[in-house]
Design a protein around this motif. Structure first.
Motif, mmCIF file in Angstrom:
data_model
loop_
_atom_site.group_PDB
_atom_site.id
_atom_site.type_symbol
_atom_site.label_atom_id
_atom_site.label_comp_id
_atom_site.label_asym_id
_atom_site.label_seq_id
_atom_site.Cartn_x
_atom_site.Cartn_y
_atom_site.Cartn_z
ATOM 1 N N LEU A 31 9.374 0.677 -13.440
ATOM 2 C CA LEU A 31 8.459 1.812 -13.327
ATOM 3 C C LEU A 31 7.631 1.969 -14.607
ATOM 4 N N LEU A 32 8.313 2.015 -15.756
ATOM 5 C CA LEU A 32 7.600 2.285 -17.011
ATOM 6 C C LEU A 32 6.782 1.079 -17.463
ATOM 7 N N GLY A 33 7.249 -0.129 -17.155
ATOM 8 C CA GLY A 33 6.518 -1.330 -17.565
ATOM 9 C C GLY A 33 5.378 -1.660 -16.626
ATOM 10 N N ASN A 34 5.714 -1.883 -15.351
ATOM 11 C CA ASN A 34 4.711 -2.354 -14.398
ATOM 12 C C ASN A 34 4.138 -1.240 -13.526
ATOM 13 N N GLY A 35 4.704 -0.038 -13.622
ATOM 14 C CA GLY A 35 4.202 1.055 -12.791
ATOM 15 C C GLY A 35 4.558 0.881 -11.328
ATOM 16 N N ARG A 36 5.658 0.170 -11.079
ATOM 17 C CA ARG A 36 6.027 -0.078 -9.680
ATOM 18 C C ARG A 36 7.389 0.503 -9.346
ATOM 19 N N ILE A 37 7.565 0.802 -8.056
ATOM 20 C CA ILE A 37 8.837 1.315 -7.572
ATOM 21 C C ILE A 37 9.715 0.149 -7.159
ATOM 22 N N MET A 38 10.951 0.141 -7.691
ATOM 23 C CA MET A 38 11.871 -0.944 -7.387
ATOM 24 C C MET A 38 12.576 -0.669 -6.057
ATOM 25 N N GLY A 39 11.865 -0.919 -4.989
ATOM 26 C CA GLY A 39 12.445 -0.786 -3.651
ATOM 27 C C GLY A 39 12.492 -2.157 -3.018
ATOM 28 N N VAL A 40 13.707 -2.628 -2.707
ATOM 29 C CA VAL A 40 13.834 -4.013 -2.251
ATOM 30 C C VAL A 40 13.156 -4.228 -0.900
ATOM 31 N N SER A 41 13.340 -3.276 0.032
ATOM 32 C CA SER A 41 12.736 -3.500 1.349
ATOM 33 C C SER A 41 11.211 -3.481 1.255
ATOM 34 N N GLY A 42 10.670 -2.674 0.346
ATOM 35 C CA GLY A 42 9.227 -2.648 0.166
ATOM 36 C C GLY A 42 8.712 -3.951 -0.435
ATOM 37 N N ILE A 43 9.439 -4.463 -1.435
ATOM 38 C CA ILE A 43 9.020 -5.694 -2.100
ATOM 39 C C ILE A 43 9.138 -6.879 -1.136
ATOM 40 N N ALA A 44 10.322 -7.001 -0.490
ATOM 41 C CA ALA A 44 10.535 -8.132 0.428
ATOM 42 C C ALA A 44 9.629 -8.001 1.649
ATOM 43 N N GLY A 45 9.555 -6.799 2.210
ATOM 44 C CA GLY A 45 8.744 -6.591 3.412
ATOM 45 C C GLY A 45 7.269 -6.825 3.147
ATOM 46 N N GLY A 46 6.815 -6.418 1.961
ATOM 47 C CA GLY A 46 5.415 -6.620 1.615
ATOM 48 C C GLY A 46 5.062 -8.097 1.535
ATOM 49 N N LEU A 47 6.006 -8.902 1.040
ATOM 50 C CA LEU A 47 5.782 -10.348 0.973
ATOM 51 C C LEU A 47 5.813 -10.954 2.376
ATOM 52 N N ILE A 48 6.677 -10.426 3.225
ATOM 53 C CA ILE A 48 6.845 -11.000 4.557
ATOM 54 C C ILE A 48 5.647 -10.685 5.458
ATOM 55 N N ASP A 49 5.171 -9.432 5.434
ATOM 56 C CA ASP A 49 4.049 -9.123 6.329
ATOM 57 C C ASP A 49 2.691 -9.188 5.617
ATOM 58 N N GLY A 50 2.702 -9.663 4.359
ATOM 59 C CA GLY A 50 1.432 -9.893 3.669
ATOM 60 C C GLY A 50 0.740 -8.637 3.190
ATOM 61 N N SER A 51 1.445 -7.487 3.199
ATOM 62 C CA SER A 51 0.788 -6.246 2.801
ATOM 63 C C SER A 51 0.843 -6.018 1.292
ATOM 64 N N SER A 52 1.568 -6.887 0.544
ATOM 65 C CA SER A 52 1.735 -6.610 -0.889
ATOM 66 C C SER A 52 0.531 -7.050 -1.724
ATOM 67 N N ARG A 53 -0.264 -8.044 -1.224
ATOM 68 C CA ARG A 53 -1.465 -8.510 -1.940
ATOM 69 C C ARG A 53 -1.280 -8.708 -3.445
ATOM 70 N N SER A 54 -1.749 -7.761 -4.256
ATOM 71 C CA SER A 54 -1.785 -7.949 -5.709
ATOM 72 C C SER A 54 -0.387 -8.043 -6.313
ATOM 73 N N ALA A 55 0.603 -7.507 -5.611
ATOM 74 C CA ALA A 55 1.949 -7.486 -6.174
ATOM 75 C C ALA A 55 2.752 -8.735 -5.821
ATOM 76 N N ARG A 56 2.073 -9.727 -5.221
ATOM 77 C CA ARG A 56 2.768 -10.895 -4.700
ATOM 78 C C ARG A 56 3.583 -11.650 -5.751
ATOM 79 N N ALA A 57 2.937 -11.991 -6.858
ATOM 80 C CA ALA A 57 3.613 -12.793 -7.888
ATOM 81 C C ALA A 57 4.768 -12.000 -8.501
ATOM 82 N N GLU A 58 4.531 -10.698 -8.746
ATOM 83 C CA GLU A 58 5.598 -9.867 -9.296
ATOM 84 C C GLU A 58 6.767 -9.764 -8.331
#
Lengths: 143, 142
Positions: free
Chosen positions: B23-50
């Motif tokens: 949160l403090l470093g990258n400004g992101r919420i550490m939610g696993v389903s959001g991170i994994a799901g975003g990669l799976i359905d392509g909705s994460s875009r800019s956050a892909r590499a992270e």
């Protein structure tokens, strides 16, 4: 830098899940078994995790993330059908097997065939979610 | 066994510490389903590499701890394949419809006193408890 930090964050998170016993389905199902031999470990994990996180949220005021970007906006505090139905389905699956997404992924190297099958099914469920969400949205709009 | 809660607390502090760093470093919420799901359905875009780096770390360190023999863990997952498939489908579907899992709604949501996080957590714990009690009493085991 952002990518390196993400890698470190994932590693610390994974180690935390691992040493706390959260990749052991017995401990998770033991926590959910309130009327049986209740295992309180998960409550300690949750409590321990919430403290540093609450401090971090308090530090986000009037600041920017160290590595750039913006802090996430507060979502509208809407308790809608998607939230409650989603949480219900998730909880049911969590109870059935004792795995949620973090531990399911963290234990990939030692979860065996069962763990892999769970992951494949979880990915399939995630893929099925966008159309299911649209369906819930359209039914809400029609009602 | 009696020491389990200390390991739980220590692991929990690490989980929360990791979420705080993200949160403090990258400004992101550490939610696993959001991170994994975003990669799976392509909705994460800019956050892909992270997201991919996060998942790599999440897999690598437990693998090291287990395979090196330092802290071996047994998952005790059920051998009932039908249960595993049903559970996986429900977890994947539910976390993406409800927009979060134990890490996102539970750890990150409750800690900012988010009403959505608190309500979701109460619902998924209640649903999980009902299923576990039903499994124990109807099937006679897990």
């Amino acid at each position: 830098m952002r990518i390196i930090l993400a890698l470190i964050v994932g590693a610390i998170f994974g180690a935390g899940l691992h040493i706390s016993g959260m990749t052991d389905t017995n401990k998770v199902q033991g926590f959910l078994d309130f009327f049986g031999a209740w295992d309180p470990t998960l409550a300690f994990v949750m409590g321990g995790a919430i403290v540093p996180m609450a401090i971090a949220w308090s530090l986000t005021r009037k600041r920017q993330p160290v590595l750039g970007g913006e802090f996430p906006q507060r979502p509208d505090p809407v308790i809608d059908r998607k939230l409650s139905i989603g949480a219900m389905l998730f909880g049911a699956g969590w109870g059935l097997v004792g795995l949620c997404p973090g531990p399911a992924i963290a234990s990939i190297s030692y979860g065996g065939l069962g763990g892999l099958i769970f992951l494949v099914a979880m990915v399939a469920g995630m893929r099925a979610a966008p159309p299911a969400k649209r369906l819930l949205d359209s039914r809400t709009a029609a009602a | 066994m009696e020491m389990d809660w200390i390991w739980g607390l220590l692991g929990g502090l690490m989980i929360g510490g990791a979420g705080a760093l993200y949160l403090l470093g990258n400004g992101r919420i550490m939610g696993v389903s959001g991170i994994a799901g975003g990669l799976i359905d392509g909705s994460s875009r800019s956050a892909r590499a992270e997201g991919l780096a996060f998942l790599a770390g999440l897999i690598a360190l437990p693998a090291l701890l287990h395979l090196s023999g330092a802290i071996p863990v047994a998952t005790h997952i059920t051998s009932n394949i039908a249960l595993i498939i049903a559970g996986g489908l429900l977890v994947g579907l539910g976390t993406r419809i409800g927009n979060g899992c134990t890490s996102g709604h539970g750890v990150c949501g409750i800690s900012r006193l988010s009403p959505r996080g608190i309500v979701a957590t109460l619902i998924y714990i209640a649903a999980g408890a009902v299923v576990v009690v039903a499994l124990r009493s109807l099937v006679g085991g897990l």
